[in-house]
Motif scaffolding. Structure first.
Motif, short mmCIF file in Angstrom:
data_model
loop_
_atom_site.label_atom_id
_atom_site.label_comp_id
_atom_site.label_asym_id
_atom_site.label_seq_id
_atom_site.Cartn_x
_atom_site.Cartn_y
_atom_site.Cartn_z
N ASP A 15 2.62 64.69 6.56
CA ASP A 15 4.08 64.43 6.51
C ASP A 15 4.82 65.07 7.67
O ASP A 15 5.79 64.51 8.18
N ASP A 16 4.39 66.26 8.06
CA ASP A 16 5.09 66.95 9.15
C ASP A 16 5.01 66.13 10.44
O ASP A 16 5.97 66.05 11.19
N LEU A 17 3.84 65.54 10.65
CA LEU A 17 3.68 64.75 11.87
C LEU A 17 4.52 63.48 11.82
O LEU A 17 5.24 63.17 12.76
N THR A 18 4.46 62.76 10.68
CA THR A 18 5.22 61.51 10.60
C THR A 18 6.73 61.80 10.69
O THR A 18 7.46 61.05 11.34
N VAL A 22 9.17 60.08 13.39
CA VAL A 22 10.41 59.38 13.00
C VAL A 22 11.59 59.93 13.80
O VAL A 22 12.40 59.18 14.34
N GLU A 23 11.65 61.27 13.89
CA GLU A 23 12.77 61.89 14.59
C GLU A 23 12.81 61.44 16.06
O GLU A 23 13.87 61.12 16.60
N ILE A 24 11.62 61.45 16.68
CA ILE A 24 11.55 61.08 18.10
C ILE A 24 11.94 59.62 18.31
O ILE A 24 12.73 59.29 19.19
N LEU A 25 11.40 58.73 17.46
CA LEU A 25 11.65 57.30 17.66
C LEU A 25 13.07 56.92 17.24
O LEU A 25 13.68 56.03 17.84
N ASP A 26 13.59 57.60 16.22
CA ASP A 26 14.98 57.39 15.80
C ASP A 26 15.93 57.56 16.97
O ASP A 26 16.83 56.76 17.18
N LEU A 28 15.46 57.05 19.90
CA LEU A 28 15.34 55.96 20.87
C LEU A 28 15.84 54.64 20.31
O LEU A 28 15.73 53.60 20.94
N GLY A 29 16.34 54.70 19.06
CA GLY A 29 16.87 53.48 18.45
C GLY A 29 15.79 52.56 17.90
O GLY A 29 16.01 51.37 17.70
N VAL A 30 14.63 53.13 17.66
CA VAL A 30 13.53 52.32 17.10
C VAL A 30 13.61 52.38 15.58
O VAL A 30 13.90 53.43 15.01
N TYR A 31 13.35 51.24 14.93
CA TYR A 31 13.30 51.23 13.47
C TYR A 31 11.90 51.67 13.04
O TYR A 31 10.91 51.04 13.37
N VAL A 32 11.82 52.81 12.33
CA VAL A 32 10.51 53.35 11.95
C VAL A 32 10.37 53.40 10.44
O VAL A 32 11.30 53.81 9.74
N ARG A 33 9.21 52.99 9.92
CA ARG A 33 8.89 53.24 8.52
C ARG A 33 7.60 54.03 8.50
O ARG A 33 6.75 53.89 9.36
N VAL A 34 7.48 54.87 7.47
CA VAL A 34 6.32 55.73 7.37
C VAL A 34 5.58 55.44 6.07
O VAL A 34 6.20 55.19 5.04
N ALA A 35 4.25 55.45 6.15
CA ALA A 35 3.43 55.37 4.94
C ALA A 35 2.45 56.53 4.97
O ALA A 35 1.90 56.84 6.02
N GLY A 36 2.27 57.16 3.81
CA GLY A 36 1.40 58.33 3.75
C GLY A 36 -0.06 57.97 3.47
O GLY A 36 -0.92 58.83 3.48
N SER A 37 -0.30 56.69 3.22
CA SER A 37 -1.67 56.25 2.94
C SER A 37 -1.80 54.78 3.31
O SER A 37 -0.81 54.08 3.48
N GLN B 206 2.70 69.91 18.76
CA GLN B 206 2.98 69.25 20.02
C GLN B 206 4.18 68.31 19.91
O GLN B 206 5.02 68.26 20.81
N SER B 207 4.27 67.57 18.79
CA SER B 207 5.40 66.65 18.67
C SER B 207 6.70 67.40 18.42
O SER B 207 7.77 67.00 18.89
N SER B 208 6.62 68.55 17.72
CA SER B 208 7.82 69.37 17.54
C SER B 208 8.29 69.92 18.89
O SER B 208 9.49 70.00 19.16
N LEU B 209 7.33 70.30 19.72
CA LEU B 209 7.69 70.79 21.05
C LEU B 209 8.39 69.71 21.85
O LEU B 209 9.35 69.98 22.58
N TYR B 210 7.92 68.49 21.69
CA TYR B 210 8.51 67.37 22.42
C TYR B 210 9.99 67.23 22.05
O TYR B 210 10.84 67.02 22.90
N ILE B 211 10.27 67.40 20.76
CA ILE B 211 11.66 67.29 20.30
C ILE B 211 12.49 68.48 20.80
O ILE B 211 13.58 68.32 21.33
N LEU B 212 11.89 69.68 20.65
CA LEU B 212 12.61 70.89 21.08
C LEU B 212 12.92 70.89 22.57
O LEU B 212 13.99 71.32 23.00
N ARG B 213 11.96 70.43 23.35
CA ARG B 213 12.08 70.46 24.81
C ARG B 213 13.39 69.82 25.26
O ARG B 213 14.06 70.30 26.17
N ARG B 214 13.78 68.73 24.62
CA ARG B 214 15.02 68.05 24.99
C ARG B 214 16.25 68.84 24.56
O ARG B 214 17.27 68.85 25.23
#
Lengths: 239, 405
Positions: A15-18, A22-26, A28-37, B206-214
């Protein structure tokens, strides 16, 4: 990114990764959905058309490779990116057989990932690549993917290639002559002459071009091994 | 140079005393055989060079012999002298446990040069026939029929004994290889599983760092620490890759490449900083038939070690040269403090390290790579004190003709 927002489905049991993706793609204006399985992903998948699906391999329940195969059954034209902590040869080969766009390592190279999403959403020129050689196929996918506006669709078998061709209007195709489930030439003929009478450029790759000499009119033959710049140049002309 | 140009002669385990007792007992080799053979020696002496001559004629009639013996006429003469000495010491005895150890040492040399057991057995049987001939034709008048029969039995027993020791040596070497492979396989399974599991949390970091970096781009101090964390994440990822690479143990895919090319691509990949001077004056023109990817990996590991061993200005000395016997060596030496005497014997074992932040996988991977090519790695210190690691390439990796075998 113009017109409709790009849509991405991400499948990972972490979950932490997804959440981070989501935060990164959000942003950028990307529509993201997540599934855990994988199971959850199969439920969400039919909701809409996805520009890109990204799946982890090792998950509880069905794994990413099985999920990939099922998604490709439902929608062969949806590009699926497989990410894994360790891409051993078996995983790579299985992903390739089932039609993965690419297999990438974890941790994800996020710059490259974002670039890929931008490319997928902007790509208006689908190109079919059919080769059962895992390494060559992924190299061609990489090379073509770098071309502006081109979205490569790799397939390892005639069967998958035909299913892809049924739902994607390919602008061009690059087909290996000898495939595990048949002759690439028959597919080349089908693709070259469209039902509506239009024509599409098709290149057949073979290690033994002499056997094909003079046999075909519309189909172009490329002898393996070929210099990559020539191929890229030729494709640029076509596309 | 303390670092050996020649390989140590003893490698691998020795036969146990109990093995020697059991086998002499089984063959029925006794004190009277020893006496008979010792008395036979002066009578046979004059004929030994001829037996050796014949032995190598047989070897060279085999089309693949030059793959094992590649040092030319000079090496063959040396080998003949060694063989005469081998026959002499065989007849002279005493045939005690020490004798067994000496014979086993010769067996280990055969194992190391990759002499297949079938050639060794055939060659020994050829010599049996030659010795019968020496007795029957040249010593006819020195023995009566009963004595001659007894001498032949003693000789047969001696050959059986030597053969048993040689085969035991091959078996011990195979056991050793198997144990090592099992150990690596265990490490491998563990590594694959740990590596995989570690990459998940690394992905999050690594992905958290990517967010923080900005978010902190305008704060130099935060940025500095974010970059530090990012670099360490990359380092962890590189360690996992090395671990998995070692566990995978893939067989070499050989192609032709020069030693200089290998060194040059490795230097570029290792990103040797400018403070370190690289001396490649001792890199000779040397064509190799090896897996370029694996060798590059091994050399990059050695170069990174050499850089890390030296603070401030330093030097890396590269060597590549052929040996007269058709093998070759490549060496990376540095100007650092060198290996400690207590760590030196175990320096190639997995998980042994002298560095505060090392994982002990670099040199183990180097060893694994060179051994997959049929060669060996040795470590030592140069006269000036720095560490040197030498890769001994077997003749298979050094094509003499322009085309590979």
């Amino acid at each position: 990114m113009n017109h409709a927002p790009t849509s991405v489905l991400v499948i990972d049991d972490n979950d932490d990764l997804t959440e981070n993706i989501v935060e990164i793609l959000d942003d950028l204006g990307v529509y993201v959905r997540v599934a855990g399985s994988g199971e959850e992903a199969l439920e969400i998948f039919d909701e809409r058309r996805w520009d890109l699906v990204v799946t982890d391999v090792r998950m509880p329940g069905i794994n990413g490779i099985e999920l990939l195969a099922q998604l490709k059954e439902r929608s062969p034209g949806t590009p699926v990116l497989v990410m894994t902590g360790y891409a051993d040869r078996d995983t790579r080969a299985a992903a390739h057989r089932s039609g993965a766009l690419a297999v990438v390592h974890k941790p994800l190279d996020l710059e490259a990932f974002i670039e890929l999403i931008e490319r997928v959403s902007a790509a208006e020129t689908p190109v079919l690549i059919v080769d059962d050689d895992d390494a060559l196929c992924s190299n061609l996918t990489d090379i073509l993917g770098e071309q502006q506006g081109v979205l490569p669709h790799p397939a390892a078998t005639l069967e998958l290639a035909r299913r892809l061709a049924a739902c994607v209007d390919f602008h061009a195709a690059l087909i290996d002559l000898r495939l595990p489930d048949g002759d690439g030439l028959s597919l080349a003929r089908e693709l070259e002459r469209r039902a509506d009478g239009s024509r599409r450029p098709v290149i057949v790759m073979t290690g033994y071009p002499e056997a094909l000499e003079g046999a075909e009119e519309g189909v172009e033959v490329l002898a393996k091994p070929f210099p990559v710049p020539n191929l890229v140049e030729r494709l640029r002309e076509i596309v | 140079m303390q670092t050996p140009d020649r390989l140590p002669v003893t490698e691998g385990a020795n036969p146990e005393p109990s093995f020697f007792e059991e086998v002499t007992d089984y063959i029925g080799f006794g004190a009277e055989d020893s006496v008979r053979l010792r008395e036979f020696l002066p009578r046979a002496e004059a004929h030994l060079p001829h037996v050796a001559e014949h032995f190598y004629e047989r070897i060279f009639s085999h089309p693949r012999a030059d793959q094992v013996i590649s040092g030319g006429q000079e090496q063959v003469e040396r080998l003949k002298r060694t063989l005469v000495e081998w026959m002499r010491s065989g007849l002279a005895g005493p045939h005690d446990y020490d004798y067994c150890l000496r014979r086993s040492r010769i067996g280990h040399v055969h194992v190391r040069i990759g002499l297949p057991q079938r050639y060794m057995v055939t060659a020994m049987n050829g010599m049996r026939v030659d010795f019968r001939e020496v007795i029957d034709e040249h010593c006819r008048n020195l023995y009566d029929a009963t004595e001659r029969e007894a001498l032949i039995v003693s000789l047969e027993r001696l050959f059986d004994l030597d053969l048993a020791i040689m085969l035991e040596t091959y078996k011990l070497a195979a056991d050793e290889r198997l144990r090592r492979r099992e150990r690596l396989a265990t490490i491998g399974q563990l590594a694959a599983s740990i590596g995989h599991d570690l990459r998940n949390p690394l992905s999050v970091v690594q992905s958290s760092l990517y967010i923080l970096r900005r978010r902190v781009a305008e704060d130099p101090r935060s940025s500095k620490h974010i970059e530090k964390i990012a670099n360490q994440v990359d380092e962890c990822d590189a360690i996992i890759t090395r671990l998995l690479e070692m566990a995978r143990n893939r067989p070499p895919q050989r192609s032709l490449i020069t030693a200089r090319e290998l060194f040059e691509t490795s230097l570029a990949a290792a990103a040797v900083p400018e403070r370190i001077r690289v001396d490649d004056g001792a890199v000779e023109d040397l064509q190799l038939f090896v897996d370029a990817g694996l060798f590059k990996q091994a050399l990059v590991n050695l170069l990174i070690n050499a850089v890390q061993a030296q603070e401030g200005a330093g030097i890396i000395t590269l060597t590549a040269r052929p040996n007269p016997d058709g093998s070759a060596l490549m060496r990376v030496a540095d100007g650092g403090p060198g290996f400690g005497t207590e760590t030196l014997p175990s320096i190639f074992e997995p998980l042994v390290t002298t560095k505060a932040s090392g994982t002990g996988l670099g040199l183990a991977l180097v060893k694994s790579i060179i051994e997959r090519h049929g060669g060996q790695a040795t470590a030592g210190n140069v006269d000036e004190g720095g560490a040197a690691v030498t890769l001994h390439l077997s003749s298979v990796s050094v094509p003499t003709a322009p085309t590979p075998p």
